[in-house]
Write a protein that holds these residues in place. Structure first.
Motif, PDB file in Angstrom:
ATOM      1  N   ILE A 178       0.877  -1.175   0.000  1.00 40.63           N
ATOM      2  CA  ILE A 178       0.000   0.000   0.000  1.00 40.63           C
ATOM      3  C   ILE A 178       0.913   1.224   0.000  1.00 40.63           C
ATOM      4  CG2 ILE A 178      -1.770   1.229   1.375  1.00 40.63           C
ATOM      5  CD1 ILE A 178      -2.935  -1.362   0.632  1.00 40.63           C
ATOM      6  N   PRO A 179       0.596   2.280  -0.783  1.00 42.27           N
ATOM      7  CA  PRO A 179       1.501   3.442  -0.792  1.00 42.27           C
ATOM      8  C   PRO A 179       1.587   4.068   0.598  1.00 42.27           C
ATOM      9  CG  PRO A 179      -0.551   3.924  -1.969  1.00 42.27           C
ATOM     10  CD  PRO A 179      -0.553   2.468  -1.677  1.00 42.27           C
ATOM     11  N   SER A 180       2.785   4.540   0.948  1.00 40.80           N
ATOM     12  CA  SER A 180       2.934   5.160   2.270  1.00 40.80           C
ATOM     13  C   SER A 180       2.271   6.529   2.202  1.00 40.80           C
ATOM     14  CB  SER A 180       4.412   5.307   2.607  1.00 40.80           C
ATOM     15  OG  SER A 180       5.073   5.914   1.512  1.00 40.80           O
ATOM     16  N   ALA A 181       1.239   6.720   3.019  1.00 40.31           N
ATOM     17  CA  ALA A 181       0.456   7.950   2.934  1.00 40.31           C
ATOM     18  C   ALA A 181       1.036   8.977   3.893  1.00 40.31           C
ATOM     19  CB  ALA A 181      -0.991   7.645   3.293  1.00 40.31           C
ATOM     20  N   VAL A 182       1.822   9.892   3.350  1.00 43.36           N
ATOM     21  CA  VAL A 182       2.401  10.916   4.211  1.00 43.36           C
ATOM     22  C   VAL A 182       1.397  12.056   4.358  1.00 43.36           C
ATOM     23  CG1 VAL A 182       4.409  12.373   4.637  1.00 43.36           C
ATOM     24  CG2 VAL A 182       4.674  10.248   3.349  1.00 43.36           C
ATOM     25  N   GLU A 183       1.122  12.747   3.204  1.00 44.60           N
ATOM     26  CA  GLU A 183       0.171  13.860   3.345  1.00 44.60           C
ATOM     27  C   GLU A 183      -1.252  13.456   2.985  1.00 44.60           C
ATOM     28  OE1 GLU A 183       2.585  15.271  -0.329  1.00 44.60           O
ATOM     29  OE2 GLU A 183       2.754  13.605   1.091  1.00 44.60           O
TER      30      GLU A 183
END
Length: 525
Positions: free
Chosen positions: A82-87
């Motif tokens: 899963i993409p790392s959700a920073v913002e």
């Protein structure tokens, strides 16, 4: 080539089934900027055999990968995170769209190799005109245009993939549903860059009919009942539209147009770069696509002529991508088909003749409309007409420059000019829904403009001194027709009625003033 011929001879349904199945085994990957293609394929092969692939540019390099088996996709999906959700926070819908990045960008960038990218759009008209000037005949010019504008194998695969990705959403609610492309994506007349029309199909009815005969009970699902099919379609599209809007990776600008004659959802699919229109099963529209597919496959001149005439019409502002009172590409294509039925001997058969060749499995009556015609191309006798495209192009403008639009309508079922059933300026019978005019939107000024430009074009083709123009390095033949009349140096030629651009300018002024005399008479005579 032989390969092309064998591809060409498949029935419309066979092609659709094959391509939809192929799309189910396909994934789309956004690649890192510094790409080593061999390494990418090597890694992907660890999940299963790759049957085919290609790369294209669409805000970054993308790879379309077709695996031999569907299970390879599941294996690859297991390895993807899963993409790392920073913002952002992500919607955890796992599709077949992936992003690959390099773990060690600096070290691996050195291994970047040049890649071949498949073009997904056609060249601009001005570049095409340059290219056409080097051909040796109008026929070759028309085939050059066809080759530059028609959908490529890669682009067709991308279209079916877009449908297959929408199908993944539809299946969450309707496990048996299929999303099929129709219209220009599949009828052999689509040009690079055209929208993808797709519809949601629930009709696996044949299967159920045979099943229901067994056993002592009449059995049926309990399903929600609604007062009309239209309302059901609106509800289904509304929910699927919301899904695409809320959860669909890369689905942007989702518009639900549910009150249209045919309710639809419009959206832009960023990963493939297509504008898409999704509606619910329209069996008649798919029959129209199949009819054009048959005509397009029967003789190579058919598509070459249609592509040239559509390009000419666009340049002269006779057609437009926005809806309005001008002739649509579909109407124009049907006019070309009618013209080819009227040649002596005919180049393509009438719909009535195709119906005579139909066998039992080709019999389709949809909502009271007879949509029966032969699907097997090998049963249609090839034409004996040997006219060149040079001749056919000139004759097309000659034919419609002198057509009595006031009195006659265009009927592809009979291949005859028949009296207009009502007073629309341009009347083209819908081949299947016999009481509909497919060009009902066209108004009198637009038809008059069409006739004026057709006549001007016929005049240019007839009077042109090809050799002189080639010596002067001026656009000739088809190239000369793809320059708006005001700009073309054809207007320098003196002629009895004044220069070409002047004639056209006066005609257009008279249309604007809507003066009922000059062209009105021309169209009415």
């Amino acid at each position: 080539t032989d390969a092309e011929v064998s591809i060409r001879k498949k029935t419309f349904t066979e092609v659709q089934t094959e391509r939809l199945e192929q799309a189910e085994r396909t994934v789309l990957i956004k690649c890192p900027p510094k790409l080593n293609e061999k390494k990418l394929l090597q890694y992907l092969s660890s999940h299963g055999n790759i049957k085919s692939h290609f790369l294209f540019e669409n805000r970054g390099i993308h790879a379309l990968i077709e695996f031999s088996e569907k299970k390879s996709i599941a294996s690859l999906q297991d390895a993807i995170g899963i993409p790392s959700a920073v913002e952002h926070h992500v919607v955890p819908f796992k599709s077949r769209l992936f992003t690959f990045m390099l773990k060690n960008p600096v070290g691996q960038a050195a291994e970047e190799t040049p890649v071949h990218l498949s073009p997904q759009s056609h060249i601009p008209v001005k570049d095409l005109i340059q290219k056409l000037c080097h051909a040796d005949s109008i026929s070759s010019q028309m085939y050059i245009l066809l080759n530059d504008y028609q959908l490529t194998e890669e682009n067709i695969r991308l279209r079916y993939l877009a449908c297959s990705l929408v199908r993944d959403f539809a299946r969450a609610y309707f496990p048996d549903s299929v999303v099929r492309p129709f219209g220009s994506s599949v009828n052999t007349f689509g040009k690079l860059g055209c929208d993808v029309d797709m519809f949601l199909d629930f009709h696996d009815t044949q299967k159920h009919v045979t099943k229901m005969k067994k056993g002592p009970f009449e059995m049926a699902y309990q399903m929600k009942r609604l007062p009309s099919e239209r309302l059901a379609n609106q509800k289904i599209l509304s929910v699927i539209g919301d899904c695409l809007d809320n959860f669909g990776p890369g689905c942007v600008s989702v518009q639900k147009i549910l009150n249209a004659r045919c309710p639809l959802v419009k959206f832009s699919h960023q990963p493939t770069g297509f504008q898409c229109d999704l509606s619910v099963s329209n069996s008649i529209a798919i029959k129209s696509s199949e009819l054009l597919y048959i005509y397009g496959c029967l003789d190579s001149r058919v598509r070459a002529l249609v592509f040239s005439i559509r390009c000419w019409a666009r340049v002269h502002g006779l057609t437009n991508s926005a809806p309005g009172t001008w002739i649509t590409n579909f109407s124009l294509t049907m006019m070309v088909m009618f013209f080819l039925q009227r040649r002596s001997p005919p180049i393509i058969p009438t719909l009535d003749q195709l119906k005579v060749l139909a066998d039992d499995k080709d019999m389709h009556v949809i909502g009271g409309c007879d949509c029966s015609f032969v699907s097997d191309l090998s049963r249609i006798k090839p034409t004996e007409n040997t006219e060149t495209l040079d001749v056919l192009l000139g004759e097309f403008f000659e034919y419609f420059g002198n057509f009595d639009f006031r009195k006659n309508s265009i009927n592809l079922r009979k291949g005859k000019e028949v009296n207009k059933p009502e007073s629309s300026p341009l009347y083209i019978w819908n081949p299947f829904e016999q009481d509909l005019n497919i060009s009902k939107n066209v108004n009198q000024p637009q038809l008059e403009k069409f006739v004026a430009v057709v006549r001007e074009t016929a005049w240019i083709l007839e009077k042109e001194d090809k050799t002189q123009r080639m010596i002067n390095k001026e656009p000739w033949g088809l190239a000369a027709l793809l320059i708006p009349f005001g700009k073309s140096n054809h207007s320098k030629m003196n002629r009895v009625k004044g220069t070409g651009s002047e004639t056209i300018r006066n005609l257009l002024v008279s249309l604007k003033l809507n003066s009922a005399n000059s062209l009105q008479k021309a169209v009415e005579k």
